[in-house]
Design a protein around this motif. Structure first.
Motif, PDB file in Angstrom:
ATOM      1  N   ALA A  10       0.831  -1.213   0.000  1.00 55.35           N
ATOM      2  CA  ALA A  10       0.000   0.000   0.000  1.00 55.35           C
ATOM      3  C   ALA A  10       0.864   1.262   0.000  1.00 55.35           C
ATOM      4  O   ALA A  10       0.608   2.206  -0.761  1.00 55.35           O
ATOM      5  CB  ALA A  10      -0.936  -0.003   1.202  1.00 55.35           C
ATOM      6  N   VAL A  11       1.888   1.294   0.834  1.00 57.07           N
ATOM      7  CA  VAL A  11       2.789   2.448   0.882  1.00 57.07           C
ATOM      8  C   VAL A  11       3.526   2.585  -0.453  1.00 57.07           C
ATOM      9  O   VAL A  11       3.687   3.701  -0.972  1.00 57.07           O
ATOM     10  CB  VAL A  11       3.781   2.315   2.070  1.00 57.07           C
ATOM     11  N   HIS A  12       3.934   1.465  -1.021  1.00 54.64           N
ATOM     12  CA  HIS A  12       4.620   1.467  -2.310  1.00 54.64           C
ATOM     13  C   HIS A  12       3.732   2.100  -3.385  1.00 54.64           C
ATOM     14  O   HIS A  12       4.171   2.983  -4.128  1.00 54.64           O
ATOM     15  CB  HIS A  12       4.986   0.023  -2.680  1.00 54.64           C
ATOM     16  N   LEU A  13       2.497   1.668  -3.450  1.00 56.99           N
ATOM     17  CA  LEU A  13       1.568   2.206  -4.452  1.00 56.99           C
ATOM     18  C   LEU A  13       1.266   3.684  -4.207  1.00 56.99           C
ATOM     19  O   LEU A  13       1.188   4.470  -5.157  1.00 56.99           O
ATOM     20  CB  LEU A  13       0.267   1.405  -4.452  1.00 56.99           C
ATOM     21  N   ALA A 136       7.672   7.652 -15.994  1.00 58.41           N
ATOM     22  CA  ALA A 136       6.648   7.541 -14.952  1.00 58.41           C
ATOM     23  C   ALA A 136       5.455   6.738 -15.452  1.00 58.41           C
ATOM     24  O   ALA A 136       4.935   5.867 -14.744  1.00 58.41           O
ATOM     25  CB  ALA A 136       6.207   8.933 -14.503  1.00 58.41           C
ATOM     26  N   LEU A 137       5.023   7.010 -16.663  1.00 59.38           N
ATOM     27  CA  LEU A 137       3.886   6.273 -17.217  1.00 59.38           C
ATOM     28  C   LEU A 137       4.241   4.804 -17.439  1.00 59.38           C
ATOM     29  O   LEU A 137       3.423   3.915 -17.179  1.00 59.38           O
ATOM     30  CB  LEU A 137       3.401   6.939 -18.498  1.00 59.38           C
ATOM     31  N   LEU A 138       5.457   4.538 -17.901  1.00 60.41           N
ATOM     32  CA  LEU A 138       5.892   3.151 -18.062  1.00 60.41           C
ATOM     33  C   LEU A 138       5.963   2.430 -16.713  1.00 60.41           C
ATOM     34  O   LEU A 138       5.637   1.233 -16.621  1.00 60.41           O
ATOM     35  CB  LEU A 138       7.241   3.090 -18.776  1.00 60.41           C
ATOM     36  N   LEU A 139       6.369   3.152 -15.668  1.00 63.30           N
ATOM     37  CA  LEU A 139       6.370   2.565 -14.328  1.00 63.30           C
ATOM     38  C   LEU A 139       4.962   2.174 -13.897  1.00 63.30           C
ATOM     39  O   LEU A 139       4.750   1.099 -13.324  1.00 63.30           O
ATOM     40  CB  LEU A 139       6.967   3.546 -13.313  1.00 63.30           C
ATOM     41  N   LEU A 140       3.997   3.041 -14.167  1.00 61.71           N
ATOM     42  CA  LEU A 140       2.619   2.725 -13.800  1.00 61.71           C
ATOM     43  C   LEU A 140       2.095   1.524 -14.590  1.00 61.71           C
ATOM     44  O   LEU A 140       1.397   0.668 -14.041  1.00 61.71           O
ATOM     45  CB  LEU A 140       1.716   3.940 -14.007  1.00 61.71           C
ATOM     46  N   ASP A 142       3.955  -0.880 -15.884  1.00 62.72           N
ATOM     47  CA  ASP A 142       4.696  -2.018 -15.350  1.00 62.72           C
ATOM     48  C   ASP A 142       4.069  -2.486 -14.036  1.00 62.72           C
ATOM     49  O   ASP A 142       3.802  -3.678 -13.834  1.00 62.72           O
ATOM     50  CB  ASP A 142       6.164  -1.616 -15.157  1.00 62.72           C
ATOM     51  N   GLY A 143       3.799  -1.557 -13.142  1.00 63.36           N
ATOM     52  CA  GLY A 143       3.174  -1.890 -11.867  1.00 63.36           C
ATOM     53  C   GLY A 143       1.794  -2.503 -12.054  1.00 63.36           C
ATOM     54  O   GLY A 143       1.411  -3.440 -11.336  1.00 63.36           O
ATOM     55  N   GLY A 144       1.054  -1.979 -13.012  1.00 66.96           N
ATOM     56  CA  GLY A 144      -0.271  -2.544 -13.291  1.00 66.96           C
ATOM     57  C   GLY A 144      -0.175  -3.976 -13.794  1.00 66.96           C
ATOM     58  O   GLY A 144      -0.987  -4.831 -13.416  1.00 66.96           O
ATOM     59  N   LEU A 146       2.222  -6.096 -13.085  1.00 64.70           N
ATOM     60  CA  LEU A 146       2.582  -6.926 -11.935  1.00 64.70           C
ATOM     61  C   LEU A 146       1.391  -7.135 -11.007  1.00 64.70           C
ATOM     62  O   LEU A 146       1.144  -8.256 -10.555  1.00 64.70           O
ATOM     63  CB  LEU A 146       3.743  -6.289 -11.178  1.00 64.70           C
ATOM     64  N   ALA A 147       0.654  -6.066 -10.728  1.00 63.06           N
ATOM     65  CA  ALA A 147      -0.493  -6.167  -9.830  1.00 63.06           C
ATOM     66  C   ALA A 147      -1.590  -7.041 -10.430  1.00 63.06           C
ATOM     67  O   ALA A 147      -2.315  -7.731  -9.709  1.00 63.06           O
ATOM     68  CB  ALA A 147      -1.040  -4.787  -9.512  1.00 63.06           C
ATOM     69  N   GLY A 148      -1.711  -7.015 -11.757  1.00 58.46           N
ATOM     70  CA  GLY A 148      -2.741  -7.798 -12.421  1.00 58.46           C
ATOM     71  C   GLY A 148      -2.375  -9.254 -12.625  1.00 58.46           C
ATOM     72  O   GLY A 148      -3.143 -10.020 -13.198  1.00 58.46           O
ATOM     73  N   GLY A 149      -1.206  -9.639 -12.188  1.00 55.77           N
ATOM     74  CA  GLY A 149      -0.812 -11.034 -12.285  1.00 55.77           C
ATOM     75  C   GLY A 149      -0.210 -11.428 -13.625  1.00 55.77           C
ATOM     76  O   GLY A 149      -0.109 -12.613 -13.934  1.00 55.77           O
ATOM     77  N   PHE A 150       0.204 -10.453 -14.417  1.00 55.42           N
ATOM     78  CA  PHE A 150       0.806 -10.760 -15.719  1.00 55.42           C
ATOM     79  C   PHE A 150       2.053 -11.603 -15.535  1.00 55.42           C
ATOM     80  O   PHE A 150       2.878 -11.330 -14.671  1.00 55.42           O
ATOM     81  CB  PHE A 150       1.154  -9.458 -16.456  1.00 55.42           C
ATOM     82  N   GLY A 151       2.200 -12.617 -16.332  1.00 58.56           N
ATOM     83  CA  GLY A 151       3.393 -13.458 -16.299  1.00 58.56           C
ATOM     84  C   GLY A 151       3.413 -14.493 -15.216  1.00 58.56           C
ATOM     85  O   GLY A 151       4.462 -15.065 -14.935  1.00 58.56           O
ATOM     86  N   VAL A 152       2.266 -14.754 -14.599  1.00 62.07           N
ATOM     87  CA  VAL A 152       2.226 -15.755 -13.524  1.00 62.07           C
ATOM     88  C   VAL A 152       2.267 -17.136 -14.129  1.00 62.07           C
ATOM     89  O   VAL A 152       1.689 -17.451 -15.096  1.00 62.07           O
ATOM     90  CB  VAL A 152       0.962 -15.580 -12.665  1.00 62.07           C
TER      91      VAL A 152
END
Length: 152
Positions: A10-13, A136-140, A142-144, A146-152
């Motif tokens: 949460a703090v990271h986001l 910054a947009l690429l970071l968001l 990328d984070g999305g 990861l959060a969405g489970g891409f590559g699991v």
């Protein structure tokens, strides 16, 4: 997921959103009025100072929280041998790029503002902030992923 991990996430986001938002705001709202000469240097000095504070604090917090999360959920093998690991490594590279670009761009602004100039420093800083905004947009994104489970 443990309570500490949830808190770190949460703090990271939160800090990622504040940091990326502040960089985008500087690029699309502040730099254009400086470039147009609509405002003089004096009120922009604290704006750049706050951006630097947000950027430095966010970089530090993201390093700590991201390091914790990576340590909890990844091994060296999974970081270097999986799609999710590559996304984490890309995030680290983009994080470093964003921090550097904001420092360079804001430095160009401060140097010019110290000379009571506005248009030239805004013009000189603009390329750095444009690339920082892209990072910054690429970071968001990328984070999305990861959060969405891409590559699991």
């Amino acid at each position: 997921m443990a309570t500490l991990d949830i808190a770190m996430y949460a703090v990271h986001l939160l800090f990622a959103g504040v940091w990326t938002g502040s960089v985008v705001f500087m690029t699309v709202a502040v730099l254009p009025i400086a470039h147009d000469g609509t405002v003089n240097a004096e009120p922009l000095v604290p704006v750049v100072g706050r951006l630097r504070t947000v950027s430095r604090a966010s970089a530090a917090v993201l390093f700590l929280t991201g390091g914790h999360l990576a340590g909890q959920f990844y091994t060296v093998e999974s970081l270097t041998g999986s799609t999710r690991g590559y996304l984490v490594i890309a995030m680290l590279v983009l994080w470093l790029a964003l921090a550097a670009l904001v420092e360079i761009g804001s430095g160009k602004l401060v140097d010019g503002f110290d000379q009571k100039k506005v248009r030239e420093p805004a013009r000189n800083a603009r390329p750095f902030f444009l690339v920082a905004t892209a990072a910054a947009l690429l970071l968001l994104i990328d984070g999305g992923l990861l959060a969405g489970g891409f590559g699991v």
